[in-house]
Motif scaffolding. Structure first.
Motif, PDB file in Angstrom:
ATOM      1  N   ALA A  51     -84.117 -61.735 -23.588  1.00  0.00           N
ATOM      2  CA  ALA A  51     -83.000 -60.857 -23.230  1.00  0.00           C
ATOM      3  C   ALA A  51     -82.047 -60.731 -24.405  1.00  0.00           C
ATOM      4  N   MET A  52     -81.330 -59.625 -24.437  1.00  0.00           N
ATOM      5  CA  MET A  52     -80.287 -59.409 -25.448  1.00  0.00           C
ATOM      6  C   MET A  52     -79.003 -58.997 -24.733  1.00  0.00           C
ATOM      7  N   GLY A  53     -77.876 -59.478 -25.236  1.00  0.00           N
ATOM      8  CA  GLY A  53     -76.585 -59.128 -24.666  1.00  0.00           C
ATOM      9  C   GLY A  53     -76.128 -60.156 -23.659  1.00  0.00           C
ATOM     10  N   GLY A  54     -75.164 -59.764 -22.830  1.00  0.00           N
ATOM     11  CA  GLY A  54     -74.543 -60.676 -21.885  1.00  0.00           C
ATOM     12  C   GLY A  54     -73.054 -60.747 -22.155  1.00  0.00           C
ATOM     13  N   ILE A  55     -72.368 -61.671 -21.508  1.00  0.00           N
ATOM     14  CA  ILE A  55     -70.920 -61.783 -21.640  1.00  0.00           C
ATOM     15  C   ILE A  55     -70.536 -61.973 -23.107  1.00  0.00           C
TER      16      ILE A  55
END
Length: 625
Positions: A51-55
């Motif tokens: 996954a890439m990104g998030g908070i």
């Protein structure tokens, strides 16, 4: 005859997320660049979660894209699910995240790099640096080959003397199935660098065909997915693959505890610190003994593969304990392992030894980026690689360095935190670390950063034109709301329906729109607004940004004023050879810390741990301020 050209402008060591962005940035800016990696088949490997990104991490990916990096484009092209996190909160907290196809992600990065002019590749381990008169002049490989370079960027990830732990078993490795990198740490220590050890871990990978998803909670993507990149090269997903969620239980916890006596975390084999905000499952049930369950996110590794990543079950426990415990989780009763989870210890170098450009203070032309600096996460690594690659290019071409302030980007916050405060545990970015997060939203990264990057030669002209068009359209829409009046009889029914007090006299649409209960969909009900949007063919991102500018105008203005005040301290430079020992009014701790970190501005000095406001006052008085 040599395998290589006489001298490269930039040599990048390591082809993880930091190395890929560093090599792409330097080559795209015009530097002759060599990317050296131990295995060309694992370029841009997603070593942990797919996954890439998030908070806060999503904001960083947007910033990388706005600067002309590739992470956003690659993420869009290989995404299997998109989510905008924190939508229930204010826009400063909105954070994009994609679930990625792990194999296609690495393939897309590889092909994109191969299509980049000025970039050469070589597969071998770099075992040392060539340094002359405290200046790096190249690297040495394990075969004894010397490659000359005017600058070197080290992005070694977890490979520097990497040691993998599974229960009582341990063996050298930088990643499952790959050998560690040796030689560099020992040489850097000889040069006078300080080093330390850190730990990270990863969960088991399992066979999705052996899981019962009907016993889990489905986690779909957004109904109307967006994308990371501001460019026209990518499009939002039209089809998405769901994730799922399950929970541990007291029974699972009891089974895990049975292996604690064989856990390297508890029997003293692992002495280094792991990520505070991404603890192993054994750490969770030990630290949070009052919790009778923990979330497990069941994440597919791609469109077509059956391999599953068990997010939340990171562990270094013996493989038999992992297997027995996971089989007691709902939906995992018949689980088959692809490979067990493991922990890995590796060398890092405290980042207070770096400048804002990520160039080392001890060796000219040598840059560090990624986990070598004590960070954790693909996004943090990629952003450092981009900045190191840009600055290596600028230095060898005798141009001014490129740095970002704390009010300009999350990347600026990340680097400033690292070099000013250092870190003794793997550093992870959060929105709470940014004091100007209303300015640093994911929607406006292009406005903040593309003009600056274009000026130094990385962001393309097309990027700049696209950004300027978007900004002009959103500003014009805001002005339309400011200039256009609306009558009470036109709006009061909607206000009453939304629980907002009625209007008694005509007022500007801007005031109506700025009410917290009123949203863009409400404003579209007015013919004037709908006609304006249709006439100018305004896209979703323009409408969203205009709404944020209207609703948060006061907050944005206040935060900008605070940032401008701080900028005055940022403009007060501290001479490179400043002697803090002669300022007897400084506290002993301040003198010691400032002498070690060597901040370049008063503002940076004020953020050094142990430096008090009175210490800053002493320095300002000394400098005649």
């Amino acid at each position: 005859m040599s395998l290589f050209q006489d001298t490269y402008d930039v040599i990048v060591v390591g082809a993880g997320h930091a190395g890929c962005e560093a090599a792409a940035a330097a080559a795209n800016m015009g530097s002759s660049t060599l990317l050296v990696t131990m295995n060309l088949q694992t370029i841009a490997q997603m070593s942990c979660n797919p996954a890439m990104g998030g908070i806060a991490k999503g904001q960083i990916v947007r910033e990388i894209d706005a600067l002309g990096g590739y992470s956003g484009i690659v993420s869009d092209k290989t995404a299997i699910q998109f989510k905008m996190l924190n939508k229930s909160k204010g826009p400063a907290m909105w954070s994009p995240r994609v679930q990625s196809d792990r194999m296609r992600f690495a393939e897309e990065w590889r092909l994109r790099l191969e299509g980049t002019p000025n970039l050469d590749f070589y597969q071998e381990m770099v075992s040392g640096l060539l340094v002359e008169n405290n200046k790096v002049v190249g690297v040495t490989t394990s075969l004894g080959i010397k490659v000359r370079g005017r600058s070197v960027v080290l992005t070694n990830g977890t490979f520097l003397n990497g040691l993998i732990h599974i229960g009582e078993k341990q063996f050298g490795g930088g990643r499952a199935g790959e050998r560690p990198a040796t030689g560099i740490t020992e040489q850097l220590l000889d040069f006078g660098f300080d080093s330390g050890r850190m730990k990270t871990g990863t969960p088991p990978r399992v066979d999705g065909r052996s899981l019962d998803f009907s016993k889990m909670i489905i986690q779909p993507g957004d109904d109307v997915p967006e994308k990371f990149s501001y460019s026209k090269e990518t499009s939002p997903l039209t089809n998405q693959r769901p994730c799922h969620m399950s929970y541990t239980s007291p029974e699972v916890h009891d089974l895990l505890r049975e292996g604690f006596d064989r856990s390297p975390m508890f029997n003293g084999r692992i002495k280094s610190l792991g990520p505070r905000y991404c603890p192993s499952i054994e750490d969770k049930i030990n630290r949070f003994a009052d919790k009778d369950r923990h979330q497990l996110f069941v994440e597919p590794e791609g469109w077509d593969t059956c391999e599953i990543y068990v997010n939340g079950f990171s562990t270094s426990l013996p493989e038999d304990v992992q297997f027995k415990a996971l089989r007691s989780v709902a939906g995992f009763e018949n689980v088959k392992f692809f490979r067990p989870g493991y922990a890995i210890e590796y060398d890092y170098f405290p980042p207070t030894q770096l400048k804002h450009t990520l160039e080392t203070k001890l060796v000219s032309g040598l840059y560090f980026a990624g986990q070598i600096n004590g960070t954790t996460g693909y996004e943090e690594a990629a952003s450092q690689g981009l900045m190191a690659g840009m600055n290596a290019h600028l230095k060898v071409h005798d141009q001014e360095p490129f740095t970002l302030q704390r009010d300009e980007a999350y990347i600026g916050v990340l680097i400033d935190d690292l070099i000013t405060k250092g870190t003794e545990e793997p550093y992870r970015m959060f929105t709470s670390r940014a004091e100007y997060r209303t300015l640093l939203r994911q929607d406006n990264a292009d406005e903040r950063l593309t003009p600056r990057s274009h000026k130094v030669g990385l962001a393309s002209e097309e990027r700049l034109v696209t950004m300027e068009k978007k900004r002009e359209q959103s500003d014009n829409l805001v002005k339309f709301f400011e200039d256009t009046s609306i009558l009470p009889e036109e709006v009061n029914d909607i206000l009453e329906e939304r629980g907002s007090s009625p209007m008694r006299q005509s007022d500007k649409m801007f005031k109506v729109f700025s009410r917290p209960q009123i949203h863009l969909e409400d404003m579209k009900q007015f013919k004037k607004v709908a006609a304006y949007i249709d006439e100018h063919s305004l896209e979703r991102n323009v409408l969203e940004q205009a709404e944020i500018k209207v609703k948060y105008a006061g907050y944005i203005a206040k935060e900008k004023a605070n940032a401008d005040k701080l900028q005055r301290l940022e403009n007060i430079k501290i001479p490179d050879n400043f002697d803090y020992s002669k300022l007897k009014s400084l506290s002993f701790e301040a003198r010691e810390k400032l002498s070690k970190i060597r901040p370049t501005t008063i503002s940076q000095a004020s953020r050094v741990s142990g430096v008090s406001p009175s210490d800053i006052s002493v320095m300002l008085v000394y400098m005649g301020r």
